[in-house]
Design a protein around this motif. Sequence first.
Motif, mmCIF file in Angstrom:
data_model
loop_
_atom_site.group_PDB
_atom_site.id
_atom_site.type_symbol
_atom_site.label_atom_id
_atom_site.label_comp_id
_atom_site.label_asym_id
_atom_site.label_seq_id
_atom_site.Cartn_x
_atom_site.Cartn_y
_atom_site.Cartn_z
ATOM 1 N N TYR A 269 0.796 -1.219 0.000
ATOM 2 C CA TYR A 269 0.000 0.000 0.000
ATOM 3 C C TYR A 269 0.830 1.273 0.000
ATOM 4 O O TYR A 269 0.288 2.359 -0.142
ATOM 5 N N PHE A 270 2.133 1.160 0.182
ATOM 6 C CA PHE A 270 2.944 2.372 0.293
ATOM 7 C C PHE A 270 3.172 3.034 -1.052
ATOM 8 O O PHE A 270 3.578 2.418 -2.015
ATOM 9 N N SER A 271 2.891 4.334 -1.075
ATOM 10 C CA SER A 271 3.280 5.192 -2.194
ATOM 11 C C SER A 271 3.545 6.568 -1.595
ATOM 12 O O SER A 271 2.940 6.952 -0.586
ATOM 13 N N GLU A 272 4.454 7.309 -2.200
ATOM 14 C CA GLU A 272 4.779 8.643 -1.691
ATOM 15 C C GLU A 272 3.553 9.542 -1.681
ATOM 16 O O GLU A 272 3.327 10.288 -0.732
ATOM 17 N N LYS A 273 2.755 9.460 -2.720
ATOM 18 C CA LYS A 273 1.568 10.308 -2.823
ATOM 19 C C LYS A 273 0.589 9.988 -1.697
ATOM 20 O O LYS A 273 0.095 10.890 -1.013
ATOM 21 N N GLU A 274 0.272 8.722 -1.511
ATOM 22 C CA GLU A 274 -0.666 8.321 -0.458
ATOM 23 C C GLU A 274 -0.134 8.694 0.921
ATOM 24 O O GLU A 274 -0.885 9.134 1.786
ATOM 25 N N PHE A 275 1.168 8.511 1.120
ATOM 26 C CA PHE A 275 1.768 8.869 2.407
ATOM 27 C C PHE A 275 1.610 10.360 2.679
ATOM 28 O O PHE A 275 1.177 10.769 3.753
ATOM 29 N N GLY A 276 1.958 11.181 1.710
ATOM 30 C CA GLY A 276 1.853 12.631 1.867
ATOM 31 C C GLY A 276 0.430 13.067 2.175
ATOM 32 O O GLY A 276 0.195 13.911 3.044
ATOM 33 N N GLU A 277 -0.538 12.472 1.482
ATOM 34 C CA GLU A 277 -1.934 12.825 1.723
ATOM 35 C C GLU A 277 -2.377 12.410 3.121
ATOM 36 O O GLU A 277 -3.078 13.162 3.804
ATOM 37 N N LYS A 278 -1.975 11.251 3.561
ATOM 38 C CA LYS A 278 -2.358 10.773 4.900
ATOM 39 C C LYS A 278 -1.749 11.667 5.982
ATOM 40 O O LYS A 278 -2.437 12.042 6.927
ATOM 41 N N VAL A 279 -0.480 12.010 5.835
ATOM 42 C CA VAL A 279 0.174 12.857 6.831
ATOM 43 C C VAL A 279 -0.500 14.234 6.893
ATOM 44 O O VAL A 279 -0.773 14.745 7.980
ATOM 45 N N ARG A 280 -0.797 14.808 5.737
ATOM 46 C CA ARG A 280 -1.463 16.112 5.728
ATOM 47 C C ARG A 280 -2.854 16.027 6.354
ATOM 48 O O ARG A 280 -3.237 16.854 7.168
ATOM 49 N N ALA A 281 -3.597 15.009 5.980
ATOM 50 C CA ALA A 281 -4.982 14.892 6.443
ATOM 51 C C ALA A 281 -5.087 14.566 7.935
ATOM 52 O O ALA A 281 -5.994 15.041 8.610
ATOM 53 N N TYR A 282 -4.164 13.763 8.445
ATOM 54 C CA TYR A 282 -4.291 13.271 9.813
ATOM 55 C C TYR A 282 -3.198 13.751 10.749
ATOM 56 O O TYR A 282 -3.025 13.210 11.832
ATOM 57 N N SER A 283 -2.463 14.795 10.359
ATOM 58 C CA SER A 283 -1.340 15.234 11.189
ATOM 59 C C SER A 283 -1.781 15.626 12.595
ATOM 60 O O SER A 283 -1.074 15.347 13.563
ATOM 61 N N GLY A 284 -2.934 16.229 12.716
ATOM 62 C CA GLY A 284 -3.423 16.601 14.038
ATOM 63 C C GLY A 284 -3.753 15.395 14.896
ATOM 64 O O GLY A 284 -3.518 15.382 16.099
ATOM 65 N N ARG A 285 -4.277 14.351 14.290
ATOM 66 C CA ARG A 285 -4.655 13.154 15.035
ATOM 67 C C ARG A 285 -3.464 12.247 15.309
ATOM 68 O O ARG A 285 -3.441 11.533 16.304
ATOM 69 N N LEU A 286 -2.510 12.228 14.406
ATOM 70 C CA LEU A 286 -1.317 11.410 14.614
ATOM 71 C C LEU A 286 -0.449 11.982 15.735
ATOM 72 O O LEU A 286 0.279 11.256 16.386
ATOM 73 N N GLY A 287 -0.508 13.279 15.899
ATOM 74 C CA GLY A 287 0.335 13.948 16.871
ATOM 75 C C GLY A 287 1.675 14.289 16.247
ATOM 76 O O GLY A 287 2.101 13.683 15.256
ATOM 77 N N LYS A 288 2.331 15.261 16.827
ATOM 78 C CA LYS A 288 3.599 15.734 16.263
ATOM 79 C C LYS A 288 4.667 14.649 16.282
ATOM 80 O O LYS A 288 5.425 14.502 15.333
#
Length: 149
Positions: A26-45
Amino acid sequence: MEEKKTYQQRLKNLNPARAIERGRAYFSEKEFGEKVRAYSGRLGKKGVYYSLLLFYAFKNPDTPKKAKLTIAGALGYLILPVDAIPDLIPAVGFADDSAVIIYAVYQVLSHINDDVRAEAKERMKKLFGDSINVDDLEDPHESDRPAEG
């Protein structure tokens, strides 16, 4: 209460190595970037920072293939559409993702060099702006370094 116990049991039974293996596809740079942007607040710093450490170690040409496979699996698990614990559940939804990311960081720690750390910190500045002091980010290697002086 029964539902909460089920999620706690799932997390307890989570096998990070198996999750990493499952996530590779499932890993792709595009998907990773989108997930980090979308969930950065929930993932925590810290979660975002550790994910970025893995991402930039993955991109580093000096990182061996075996380490890159581990990283691809961990980041793939992060973006995996179906988790052991669904990401939408408040407070516990990213617990399994965090466990996999932390496990992977410690598996490839020797391949996270100063350049990788600098790239991750620079990306953190872009994501979080003035709300973060990158010098305060906890590096997983800090406890492993001998004291300076």
